[in-house]
Write a protein that holds these residues in place. Structure first.
Motif, PDB file in Angstrom:
ATOM      1  N   THR A 158       0.802  -1.146  -0.026  1.00 42.44           N
ATOM      2  CA  THR A 158       0.000  -0.245   0.110  1.00 42.44           C
ATOM      3  C   THR A 158       0.786   1.151  -0.008  1.00 42.44           C
ATOM      4  OG1 THR A 158      -1.836  -1.142   1.264  1.00 42.44           O
ATOM      5  CG2 THR A 158      -1.819   1.145   1.220  1.00 42.44           C
ATOM      6  N   LEU A 159       1.703   1.458   0.788  1.00 44.18           N
ATOM      7  CA  LEU A 159       2.558   2.615   1.027  1.00 44.18           C
ATOM      8  C   LEU A 159       3.407   2.782  -0.432  1.00 44.18           C
ATOM      9  CD1 LEU A 159       4.907   3.613   3.874  1.00 44.18           C
ATOM     10  CD2 LEU A 159       6.021   3.270   1.599  1.00 44.18           C
ATOM     11  N   TYR A 160       3.832   1.842  -0.964  1.00 45.63           N
ATOM     12  CA  TYR A 160       4.681   1.862  -2.051  1.00 45.63           C
ATOM     13  C   TYR A 160       3.959   2.295  -3.508  1.00 45.63           C
ATOM     14  CZ  TYR A 160       8.466   1.928  -5.582  1.00 45.63           C
ATOM     15  OH  TYR A 160       9.542   2.106  -6.020  1.00 45.63           O
ATOM     16  N   HIS A 161       2.850   1.433  -3.745  1.00 47.71           N
ATOM     17  CA  HIS A 161       2.177   1.868  -4.848  1.00 47.71           C
ATOM     18  C   HIS A 161       1.006   2.824  -4.534  1.00 47.71           C
ATOM     19  CE1 HIS A 161       3.982  -1.475  -6.638  1.00 47.71           C
ATOM     20  NE2 HIS A 161       3.780  -2.118  -5.689  1.00 47.71           N
ATOM     21  N   GLN A 162       0.943   3.191  -3.489  1.00 44.60           N
ATOM     22  CA  GLN A 162      -0.246   4.603  -3.268  1.00 44.60           C
ATOM     23  C   GLN A 162       0.504   5.584  -3.765  1.00 44.60           C
ATOM     24  OE1 GLN A 162      -2.182   4.595   0.466  1.00 44.60           O
ATOM     25  NE2 GLN A 162      -2.654   6.582   0.169  1.00 44.60           N
ATOM     26  N   PHE A 163       1.864   5.553  -3.223  1.00 40.58           N
ATOM     27  CA  PHE A 163       2.644   7.045  -3.321  1.00 40.58           C
ATOM     28  C   PHE A 163       3.672   7.089  -4.439  1.00 40.58           C
ATOM     29  CE2 PHE A 163       1.013   7.034   1.145  1.00 40.58           C
ATOM     30  CZ  PHE A 163       0.397   8.424   1.051  1.00 40.58           C
ATOM     31  N   ALA A 164       3.778   5.896  -5.142  1.00 41.30           N
ATOM     32  CA  ALA A 164       4.666   6.045  -6.182  1.00 41.30           C
ATOM     33  C   ALA A 164       4.280   7.205  -7.454  1.00 41.30           C
ATOM     34  CB  ALA A 164       5.031   4.608  -6.890  1.00 41.30           C
ATOM     35  N   GLY A 165       5.197   7.724  -7.849  1.00 40.76           N
ATOM     36  CA  GLY A 165       4.766   8.734  -8.818  1.00 40.76           C
ATOM     37  C   GLY A 165       4.250  10.184  -8.188  1.00 40.76           C
ATOM     38  N   THR A 166       3.995  10.036  -6.961  1.00 36.30           N
ATOM     39  CA  THR A 166       3.554  11.471  -6.329  1.00 36.30           C
ATOM     40  C   THR A 166       4.697  12.481  -6.575  1.00 36.30           C
ATOM     41  OG1 THR A 166       2.595  10.326  -4.492  1.00 36.30           O
ATOM     42  CG2 THR A 166       3.112  12.647  -4.187  1.00 36.30           C
ATOM     43  N   PRO A 167       4.440  13.691  -7.148  1.00 37.94           N
ATOM     44  CA  PRO A 167       5.567  14.720  -7.207  1.00 37.94           C
ATOM     45  C   PRO A 167       6.067  15.107  -6.040  1.00 37.94           C
ATOM     46  CG  PRO A 167       3.424  15.403  -8.428  1.00 37.94           C
ATOM     47  CD  PRO A 167       3.201  14.211  -7.588  1.00 37.94           C
ATOM     48  N   VAL A 168       7.318  15.189  -5.874  1.00 42.13           N
ATOM     49  CA  VAL A 168       8.003  15.589  -4.630  1.00 42.13           C
ATOM     50  C   VAL A 168       9.195  16.357  -4.908  1.00 42.13           C
ATOM     51  CG1 VAL A 168       9.551  13.249  -4.507  1.00 42.13           C
ATOM     52  CG2 VAL A 168       8.797  14.406  -2.618  1.00 42.13           C
ATOM     53  N   SER A 169       9.489  17.282  -4.204  1.00 41.23           N
ATOM     54  CA  SER A 169      10.866  18.161  -4.157  1.00 41.23           C
ATOM     55  C   SER A 169      11.547  17.916  -2.698  1.00 41.23           C
ATOM     56  CB  SER A 169      10.422  19.718  -4.434  1.00 41.23           C
ATOM     57  OG  SER A 169       9.689  20.086  -3.387  1.00 41.23           O
TER      58      SER A 169
ATOM     59  N   GLU B  58      11.857  20.540  -0.733  1.00 40.79           N
ATOM     60  CA  GLU B  58      10.864  21.301   0.017  1.00 40.79           C
ATOM     61  C   GLU B  58       9.604  20.582   0.597  1.00 40.79           C
ATOM     62  OE1 GLU B  58      13.736  23.475  -2.028  1.00 40.79           O
ATOM     63  OE2 GLU B  58      12.166  22.373  -2.956  1.00 40.79           O
ATOM     64  N   SER B  59       8.969  19.664  -0.386  1.00 35.53           N
ATOM     65  CA  SER B  59       7.876  19.104   0.041  1.00 35.53           C
ATOM     66  C   SER B  59       8.155  17.616   0.539  1.00 35.53           C
ATOM     67  CB  SER B  59       7.088  18.643  -1.249  1.00 35.53           C
ATOM     68  OG  SER B  59       7.511  17.920  -2.102  1.00 35.53           O
ATOM     69  N   ALA B  60       9.199  17.054   0.560  1.00 33.91           N
ATOM     70  CA  ALA B  60       9.478  15.812   1.043  1.00 33.91           C
ATOM     71  C   ALA B  60       8.943  15.331   2.525  1.00 33.91           C
ATOM     72  CB  ALA B  60      10.977  15.571   0.992  1.00 33.91           C
ATOM     73  N   SER B  61       9.347  16.299   3.391  1.00 29.62           N
ATOM     74  CA  SER B  61       8.985  15.799   4.709  1.00 29.62           C
ATOM     75  C   SER B  61       7.320  15.837   4.990  1.00 29.62           C
ATOM     76  CB  SER B  61       9.332  16.888   5.717  1.00 29.62           C
ATOM     77  OG  SER B  61       8.935  18.285   5.447  1.00 29.62           O
ATOM     78  N   SER B  62       6.673  16.567   4.337  1.00 20.11           N
ATOM     79  CA  SER B  62       4.975  16.678   4.190  1.00 20.11           C
ATOM     80  C   SER B  62       4.571  15.217   3.631  1.00 20.11           C
ATOM     81  CB  SER B  62       4.369  17.731   3.601  1.00 20.11           C
ATOM     82  OG  SER B  62       4.668  17.738   2.398  1.00 20.11           O
ATOM     83  N   LEU B  63       5.141  14.906   2.494  1.00 17.21           N
ATOM     84  CA  LEU B  63       4.962  13.526   1.902  1.00 17.21           C
ATOM     85  C   LEU B  63       5.310  12.548   2.637  1.00 17.21           C
ATOM     86  CD1 LEU B  63       4.034  11.915  -0.584  1.00 17.21           C
ATOM     87  CD2 LEU B  63       6.398  12.049  -1.369  1.00 17.21           C
ATOM     88  N   GLY B  64       6.312  12.525   3.404  1.00 15.51           N
ATOM     89  CA  GLY B  64       6.763  11.447   4.555  1.00 15.51           C
ATOM     90  C   GLY B  64       5.736  11.421   5.554  1.00 15.51           C
ATOM     91  N   ARG B  65       5.298  12.421   6.191  1.00 17.56           N
ATOM     92  CA  ARG B  65       4.384  12.229   7.151  1.00 17.56           C
ATOM     93  C   ARG B  65       3.037  11.912   6.567  1.00 17.56           C
ATOM     94  NH1 ARG B  65       6.390  17.312   8.144  1.00 17.56           N
ATOM     95  NH2 ARG B  65       4.726  18.385   7.180  1.00 17.56           N
ATOM     96  N   ALA B  66       2.474  12.240   5.341  1.00 13.88           N
ATOM     97  CA  ALA B  66       1.453  11.847   4.858  1.00 13.88           C
ATOM     98  C   ALA B  66       1.413  10.285   4.803  1.00 13.88           C
ATOM     99  CB  ALA B  66       0.918  12.340   3.707  1.00 13.88           C
TER     100      ALA B  66
ATOM    101  N   THR C  94       9.693   7.707  -5.874  1.00 12.18           N
ATOM    102  CA  THR C  94      10.068   6.450  -5.871  1.00 12.18           C
ATOM    103  C   THR C  94      10.838   5.648  -4.718  1.00 12.18           C
ATOM    104  OG1 THR C  94      12.371   6.371  -6.646  1.00 12.18           O
ATOM    105  CG2 THR C  94      10.786   6.626  -8.290  1.00 12.18           C
ATOM    106  N   GLY C  95      10.887   4.461  -4.459  1.00 16.73           N
ATOM    107  CA  GLY C  95      11.500   3.838  -3.117  1.00 16.73           C
ATOM    108  C   GLY C  95      12.824   4.490  -2.926  1.00 16.73           C
ATOM    109  N   ARG C  96      13.524   5.016  -3.793  1.00 17.04           N
ATOM    110  CA  ARG C  96      14.797   5.346  -3.476  1.00 17.04           C
ATOM    111  C   ARG C  96      14.698   6.801  -2.969  1.00 17.04           C
ATOM    112  NH1 ARG C  96      19.115   8.057  -5.624  1.00 17.04           N
ATOM    113  NH2 ARG C  96      19.051   9.380  -7.497  1.00 17.04           N
TER     114      ARG C  96
ATOM    115  N   TYR D 221      17.492  -1.230  -6.301  1.00 19.11           N
ATOM    116  CA  TYR D 221      16.133  -1.771  -5.838  1.00 19.11           C
ATOM    117  C   TYR D 221      15.689  -1.317  -4.476  1.00 19.11           C
ATOM    118  CZ  TYR D 221      12.252  -4.913  -5.818  1.00 19.11           C
ATOM    119  OH  TYR D 221      10.920  -5.363  -5.631  1.00 19.11           O
ATOM    120  N   PRO D 222      14.603  -0.851  -4.314  1.00 20.68           N
ATOM    121  CA  PRO D 222      14.124  -0.701  -2.954  1.00 20.68           C
ATOM    122  C   PRO D 222      13.549  -2.013  -2.204  1.00 20.68           C
ATOM    123  CG  PRO D 222      12.294   0.125  -4.348  1.00 20.68           C
ATOM    124  CD  PRO D 222      13.542  -0.393  -5.181  1.00 20.68           C
ATOM    125  N   MET D 223      14.322  -2.470  -1.439  1.00 21.64           N
ATOM    126  CA  MET D 223      14.214  -3.852  -0.834  1.00 21.64           C
ATOM    127  C   MET D 223      13.277  -3.615   0.453  1.00 21.64           C
ATOM    128  SD  MET D 223      14.571  -7.273  -1.199  1.00 21.64           S
ATOM    129  CE  MET D 223      15.931  -7.552  -2.288  1.00 21.64           C
TER     130      MET D 223
END
Length: 116
Positions: free
Chosen positions: A19-30, A32-40, A78-80, A105-107
């Motif tokens: 769920t975590l990986y496939h729900q958020f894969a492809g979400t725009p991230v910078s 500056e926005s990385a911490s809010s994406l992580g919290r989400a 991406t998982g990277r 690969y994100p293991m």
């Protein structure tokens, strides 16, 4: 054959990672926005049954590297770009898991299973 408590707990961990990986894969991230994406990501996964804890560490260094020399101000998640630790508690079993890069690969892995 009925799955054991340990097998069910590990299955639940896999569901959370999928769920975590496939729900958020492809979400725009910078950077500056990385911490809010992580919290989400943390809050979304913690809503699921049996999830005791989620820690998402956004790798802004890798996001910045991805953007270096480009005119774009964001990239796609991406998982990277994240290290993840999760704790699943199912009845008397606790499963600790993590996701980190293994080469390119994100293991996602089970780190420990405690209990029944």
């Amino acid at each position: 054959m009925t799955p054991t408590e340990r097998e069910t707990a590990c299955f639940e961990a896999g569901i959370k990672f999928g769920t975590l990986y496939h729900q958020f894969a492809g979400t725009p991230v910078s950077p500056e926005s990385a911490s809010s994406l992580g919290r989400a990501m943390e809050e979304a996964i913690e809503n699921q049954p049996f999830c005791a804890d989620v820690q998402v560490t956004m790798r802004t260094d890798r996001i910045s590297e991805e953007l270096a020399g480009q005119s774009a101000e964001y990239t796609e998640f991406t998982g990277r770009f994240a290290d993840v630790e999760m704790t699943i508690q199912y009845e008397g079993t606790t499963v600790r898991t993590s996701m980190a890069m293994d080469g390119d690969y994100p293991m996602m892995r089970v780190d420990s299973v405690e209990g029944e």
